[in-house]
Structure formats: C-alpha cells, structure tokens
Design a protein around this motif. Structure first.
Motif, PDB file in Angstrom:
ATOM      1  N   THR A 157       9.225  14.727  -8.823  1.00 60.75           N
ATOM      2  CA  THR A 157      10.326  15.357  -8.093  1.00 60.75           C
ATOM      3  C   THR A 157       9.927  15.976  -6.757  1.00 60.75           C
ATOM      4  O   THR A 157      10.795  16.301  -5.943  1.00 60.75           O
ATOM      5  CB  THR A 157      10.983  16.452  -8.965  1.00 60.75           C
ATOM      6  OG1 THR A 157       9.969  17.349  -9.446  1.00 60.75           O
ATOM      7  CG2 THR A 157      11.692  15.831 -10.169  1.00 60.75           C
ATOM      8  N   ASN A 158       8.623  16.147  -6.519  1.00 61.61           N
ATOM      9  CA  ASN A 158       8.162  16.724  -5.252  1.00 61.61           C
ATOM     10  C   ASN A 158       6.924  15.968  -4.760  1.00 61.61           C
ATOM     11  O   ASN A 158       5.877  15.999  -5.416  1.00 61.61           O
ATOM     12  CB  ASN A 158       7.814  18.209  -5.414  1.00 61.61           C
ATOM     13  CG  ASN A 158       9.021  19.065  -5.742  1.00 61.61           C
ATOM     14  OD1 ASN A 158       9.887  19.289  -4.896  1.00 61.61           O
ATOM     15  ND2 ASN A 158       9.093  19.544  -6.967  1.00 61.61           N
ATOM     16  N   ALA A 159       7.044  15.317  -3.624  1.00 65.20           N
ATOM     17  CA  ALA A 159       5.905  14.579  -3.073  1.00 65.20           C
ATOM     18  C   ALA A 159       6.257  13.998  -1.714  1.00 65.20           C
ATOM     19  O   ALA A 159       7.425  13.752  -1.414  1.00 65.20           O
ATOM     20  CB  ALA A 159       5.486  13.452  -4.014  1.00 65.20           C
ATOM     21  N   CYS A 190       0.855  -1.195   0.000  1.00 67.90           N
ATOM     22  CA  CYS A 190       0.000   0.000   0.000  1.00 67.90           C
ATOM     23  C   CYS A 190       0.891   1.246   0.000  1.00 67.90           C
ATOM     24  O   CYS A 190       2.044   1.198   0.417  1.00 67.90           O
ATOM     25  CB  CYS A 190      -0.899   0.023   1.231  1.00 67.90           C
ATOM     26  SG  CYS A 190      -1.960  -1.426   1.394  1.00 67.90           S
ATOM     27  N   SER A 191       0.342   2.343  -0.455  1.00 65.39           N
ATOM     28  CA  SER A 191       1.131   3.577  -0.469  1.00 65.39           C
ATOM     29  C   SER A 191       0.257   4.808  -0.268  1.00 65.39           C
ATOM     30  O   SER A 191      -0.939   4.795  -0.568  1.00 65.39           O
ATOM     31  CB  SER A 191       1.904   3.715  -1.788  1.00 65.39           C
ATOM     32  OG  SER A 191       1.012   3.748  -2.896  1.00 65.39           O
ATOM     33  N   TYR A 192       0.875   5.827   0.267  1.00 65.76           N
ATOM     34  CA  TYR A 192       0.239   7.131   0.477  1.00 65.76           C
ATOM     35  C   TYR A 192       0.985   8.139  -0.372  1.00 65.76           C
ATOM     36  O   TYR A 192       2.212   8.204  -0.340  1.00 65.76           O
ATOM     37  CB  TYR A 192       0.322   7.497   1.959  1.00 65.76           C
ATOM     38  CG  TYR A 192       0.029   8.947   2.297  1.00 65.76           C
ATOM     39  CD1 TYR A 192      -1.232   9.333   2.743  1.00 65.76           C
ATOM     40  CD2 TYR A 192       1.027   9.919   2.206  1.00 65.76           C
ATOM     41  CE1 TYR A 192      -1.491  10.664   3.076  1.00 65.76           C
ATOM     42  CE2 TYR A 192       0.774  11.237   2.536  1.00 65.76           C
ATOM     43  CZ  TYR A 192      -0.486  11.611   2.967  1.00 65.76           C
ATOM     44  OH  TYR A 192      -0.738  12.920   3.296  1.00 65.76           O
ATOM     45  N   ILE A 193       0.270   8.905  -1.164  1.00 65.14           N
ATOM     46  CA  ILE A 193       0.896   9.867  -2.074  1.00 65.14           C
ATOM     47  C   ILE A 193       0.286  11.252  -1.864  1.00 65.14           C
ATOM     48  O   ILE A 193      -0.934  11.413  -1.934  1.00 65.14           O
ATOM     49  CB  ILE A 193       0.716   9.465  -3.550  1.00 65.14           C
ATOM     50  CG1 ILE A 193       1.244   8.058  -3.792  1.00 65.14           C
ATOM     51  CG2 ILE A 193       1.417  10.455  -4.473  1.00 65.14           C
ATOM     52  CD1 ILE A 193       0.180   6.988  -3.698  1.00 65.14           C
ATOM     53  N   GLU A 194       1.133  12.221  -1.601  1.00 67.57           N
ATOM     54  CA  GLU A 194       0.705  13.610  -1.455  1.00 67.57           C
ATOM     55  C   GLU A 194       1.633  14.491  -2.301  1.00 67.57           C
ATOM     56  O   GLU A 194       2.716  14.859  -1.861  1.00 67.57           O
ATOM     57  CB  GLU A 194       0.778  14.033   0.015  1.00 67.57           C
ATOM     58  CG  GLU A 194       0.333  15.458   0.259  1.00 67.57           C
ATOM     59  CD  GLU A 194       0.544  15.896   1.699  1.00 67.57           C
ATOM     60  OE1 GLU A 194       0.314  17.075   1.985  1.00 67.57           O
ATOM     61  OE2 GLU A 194       0.967  15.066   2.534  1.00 67.57           O
ATOM     62  N   PRO A 195       1.217  14.825  -3.520  1.00 64.48           N
ATOM     63  CA  PRO A 195       2.049  15.689  -4.368  1.00 64.48           C
ATOM     64  C   PRO A 195       2.235  17.065  -3.721  1.00 64.48           C
ATOM     65  O   PRO A 195       1.322  17.596  -3.092  1.00 64.48           O
ATOM     66  CB  PRO A 195       1.223  15.808  -5.665  1.00 64.48           C
ATOM     67  CG  PRO A 195       0.309  14.635  -5.634  1.00 64.48           C
ATOM     68  CD  PRO A 195      -0.018  14.417  -4.195  1.00 64.48           C
ATOM     69  N   THR A 196       3.428  17.609  -3.850  1.00 66.72           N
ATOM     70  CA  THR A 196       3.725  18.941  -3.331  1.00 66.72           C
ATOM     71  C   THR A 196       4.363  19.783  -4.433  1.00 66.72           C
ATOM     72  O   THR A 196       4.785  19.254  -5.456  1.00 66.72           O
ATOM     73  CB  THR A 196       4.687  18.851  -2.126  1.00 66.72           C
ATOM     74  OG1 THR A 196       5.885  18.175  -2.530  1.00 66.72           O
ATOM     75  CG2 THR A 196       4.045  18.090  -0.971  1.00 66.72           C
ATOM     76  N   VAL A 210      10.234  10.205   1.459  1.00 69.93           N
ATOM     77  CA  VAL A 210       9.730   8.832   1.355  1.00 69.93           C
ATOM     78  C   VAL A 210      10.059   8.049   2.615  1.00 69.93           C
ATOM     79  O   VAL A 210      11.184   8.107   3.116  1.00 69.93           O
ATOM     80  CB  VAL A 210      10.344   8.116   0.129  1.00 69.93           C
ATOM     81  CG1 VAL A 210       9.806   6.696   0.017  1.00 69.93           C
ATOM     82  CG2 VAL A 210      10.055   8.893  -1.154  1.00 69.93           C
ATOM     83  N   SER A 211       9.080   7.322   3.121  1.00 72.51           N
ATOM     84  CA  SER A 211       9.313   6.437   4.257  1.00 72.51           C
ATOM     85  C   SER A 211       8.714   5.073   3.939  1.00 72.51           C
ATOM     86  O   SER A 211       7.752   4.967   3.169  1.00 72.51           O
ATOM     87  CB  SER A 211       8.688   7.001   5.537  1.00 72.51           C
ATOM     88  OG  SER A 211       7.279   7.080   5.418  1.00 72.51           O
ATOM     89  N   ILE A 260       2.517   3.623  -6.207  1.00 72.75           N
ATOM     90  CA  ILE A 260       2.811   5.052  -6.074  1.00 72.75           C
ATOM     91  C   ILE A 260       2.514   5.783  -7.374  1.00 72.75           C
ATOM     92  O   ILE A 260       1.886   6.849  -7.382  1.00 72.75           O
ATOM     93  CB  ILE A 260       4.286   5.272  -5.668  1.00 72.75           C
ATOM     94  CG1 ILE A 260       4.539   4.697  -4.264  1.00 72.75           C
ATOM     95  CG2 ILE A 260       4.638   6.762  -5.692  1.00 72.75           C
ATOM     96  CD1 ILE A 260       6.003   4.630  -3.892  1.00 72.75           C
ATOM     97  N   LEU A 261       2.971   5.218  -8.485  1.00 77.20           N
ATOM     98  CA  LEU A 261       2.764   5.883  -9.778  1.00 77.20           C
ATOM     99  C   LEU A 261       1.289   5.939 -10.140  1.00 77.20           C
ATOM    100  O   LEU A 261       0.805   6.947 -10.679  1.00 77.20           O
ATOM    101  CB  LEU A 261       3.554   5.163 -10.870  1.00 77.20           C
ATOM    102  CG  LEU A 261       5.083   5.165 -10.695  1.00 77.20           C
ATOM    103  CD1 LEU A 261       5.757   4.446 -11.852  1.00 77.20           C
ATOM    104  CD2 LEU A 261       5.618   6.588 -10.574  1.00 77.20           C
ATOM    105  N   LYS A 262       0.546   4.875  -9.847  1.00 78.93           N
ATOM    106  CA  LYS A 262      -0.896   4.891 -10.102  1.00 78.93           C
ATOM    107  C   LYS A 262      -1.571   5.924  -9.208  1.00 78.93           C
ATOM    108  O   LYS A 262      -2.473   6.648  -9.636  1.00 78.93           O
ATOM    109  CB  LYS A 262      -1.500   3.508  -9.859  1.00 78.93           C
ATOM    110  CG  LYS A 262      -2.988   3.432 -10.201  1.00 78.93           C
ATOM    111  CD  LYS A 262      -3.541   2.016 -10.088  1.00 78.93           C
ATOM    112  CE  LYS A 262      -5.014   1.977 -10.509  1.00 78.93           C
ATOM    113  NZ  LYS A 262      -5.574   0.606 -10.428  1.00 78.93           N
TER     114      LYS A 262
END
Length: 290
Positions: free
Chosen positions: A127-129, A91-97, A104-105, A148-150
């Motif tokens: 490059t920012n997330a 599973c992954s959590y993605i927050e674009p910035t 990344v953790s 992550i990419l999805k």
C-alpha cells in the motif's frame, strides 16, 4: 590486592573498547532499502542503461534478477504466450515507504499502465511504495508485477508475499489490461477498482452475489460486456474475495486511485477526446450507410 583487581578489570575494559574501535564496521549502504529487478535476458549494456535510468548502481541498491520461468509461473493461467514472450526483459525499481500511498510510473510499457499496476499492488498487500517500471525497448509490461513483488520481498520490508495474492494480483493486471483494449486503459482501471472496492467491502457470500456486484457496477458505467467478459471479471473478483482483504487497510489507497482516475476521465482533455471519437464513429457510419 583489591586495587590490583580493579586495575585489571579497567585494563580489560579499555582493551575491549579499543578492539571495537579498531575493527572496521560492516559497510551499510544508505540506500540499501532500494531494490532494482532486472530481466534475466538483458545484456550487460542494457542492464547498465536500466540502472542509470533508475538512478542507482550496485552500491546503492539491491539488484535482483527475474527470469522468464518466474514470469510464466504467475502469468501462464491468465494471459496468452504471445503477451508473455520468451525472454525476461522488464525491469523495476522498488522503494518501500511508510506512508504516501503508491507512486507508480512506467516507461516503454505498452499494454499495462501505472494505474493497473497500482491496483494489482493493493491486491497483493502493498500500500505504500515508490515504483518505477521500464525496459530498454517497448514491451507489453505483463511481467512487471512479478518483478515488483520479487523486489519488494528482497527490500528492507523483506516480507514474503502470499502466493495466492501474487497470482490473483497478476490475474487482475492482465484482466484489466484486456478490458482496457475494449474500453480504454483509464476506464478499465476505474471499473475494476470500483468493483474490487465493493467486493472487499461487502464480502459477498458466494460467486452469484459477486456477479451481481459486477453487473451493478458495469451498469453504472453503461457498459455492455459479453457474458464471457463478465464471467472473467467475476472469476477474478471471486479470487479477490477469497483473499479476505481488510477494507479498512486498503480503502485509502483504493480511494486514491479512484479519485485520480476520476480526475483524468472527467478532464477537458478526456472529454474532448471522447467527443472527437464519437464524431469520428458517426462520420464512418454516415459514409457507410449514408
């Protein structure tokens, strides 16, 4: 007559305004730019636990499912089936910035690490997330990048990521992880990151020139890899070179990763570990041949 027309127009305007106020606006989630991808083979409790770990729920984030076929699509050519597995768990959590680089953790991931994921994301054009990767139990983590990419494509950025970038980024992740088995995760990430930086910067004209860069960088680290391993890294860099990445666009992120790894590898803790490792090896050889 004129005053009646004006009155009619005013009345129509007030009625329209009243309707706008009366019709409830579509609910907008303050955190809708956050995305969480969940493995398609998780049960309800595991999914709930993952959402809790990421600190979101279905009202505050866009929840996207990733299945095993999607993972195999990007991993089948670069990693063995035993690493991929038969179920989609990661599973992954993605927050674009808009700034701040890549944060990344990872949790419950055993084969890949945060720096490997950072490097692969840079190759994919991210490059920012803020990114977190986890699973309800220990997994290799090879499928993390697919999620992550999805997730990034389903975020507020919403930009479709080029398929060649996806495949190359996944190949980079698994190639680095395999190298990490031989020389250590941090060292492997640093080597691949440095080689990539040189390739993107120089834009070598052919694979032979790329191989020269690979061998030159490996020599700096006094690494003597097999010809097969050198060829694998060269093949990866050849694909990265074909993506025509702009060095000026990614140099800050590449530098950020490189500096972080340099600090880790030169820390007193790391030096102490390597010293103990060398002494342990000497002791083993002394017992065998002494």
């Amino acid at each position: 007559m004129k005053s009646k027309t004006i009155f009619t127009r005013l009345l129509t305007g007030f009625m329209a305004a009243a309707l706008i106020v009366a019709v409830p606006a579509k609910a907008v989630r303050a955190d809708s730019f956050k995305v969480v991808t969940v493995g398609g083979d998780l049960n309800a409790q595991q999914k709930a636990d993952m959402l809790k770990y990421f600190g979101v729920d279905e009202k505050t984030a866009n929840i996207v499912t990733v299945n095993i076929d999607e993972e195999k699509k990007y991993l089948a050519d670069s990693v063995s089936n035993d690493k991929i597995g038969t179920k989609s768990i990661s599973c992954s959590y993605i927050e674009p910035t808009s700034s701040g680089g890549l944060n990344v953790s990872v949790n419950n991931v055993t084969w890949v690490d945060s720096n490997m994921i950072k490097n692969a994301l840079i190759t994919a054009g991210i490059t920012n997330a803020n990114v977190k990767v986890s699973a309800p139990f220990k997994v290799s983590g090879t499928a993390a990048l697919t999620g992550i990419l999805k997730g990034f494509e389903n975020s507020s950025k919403g930009a479709k990521i080029d398929e060649d970038k996806k495949k190359t980024a996944n190949q980079e992740l698994t190639t680095t992880a395999a190298l990490g088995d031989m020389i250590g995760k941090d060292q492997a990430s640093k080597v691949i990151n440095d080689i990539k930086a040189q390739v993107v910067k120089d834009k070598p004209k052919d694979e032979a020139a790329i191989k020269e860069i690979v061998q030159s960088e490996l020599k700096k680290y006094d690494l003597k890899l097999s010809s097969e391993d050198v060829d694998k890294i060269t093949a990866l860099m050849n694909k990265i070179n074909g993506l025509n990445l702009n060095f000026s666009d990614i140099k800050d992120q590449i530098g950020q990763v490189s500096n972080q790894l340099k600090d880790v590898l030169t820390s007193p803790e790391a030096k102490g570990f390597f010293s103990k490792l060398i002494e342990a090896i000497k002791s083993i050889f002394a017992k065998i041949f002494g």
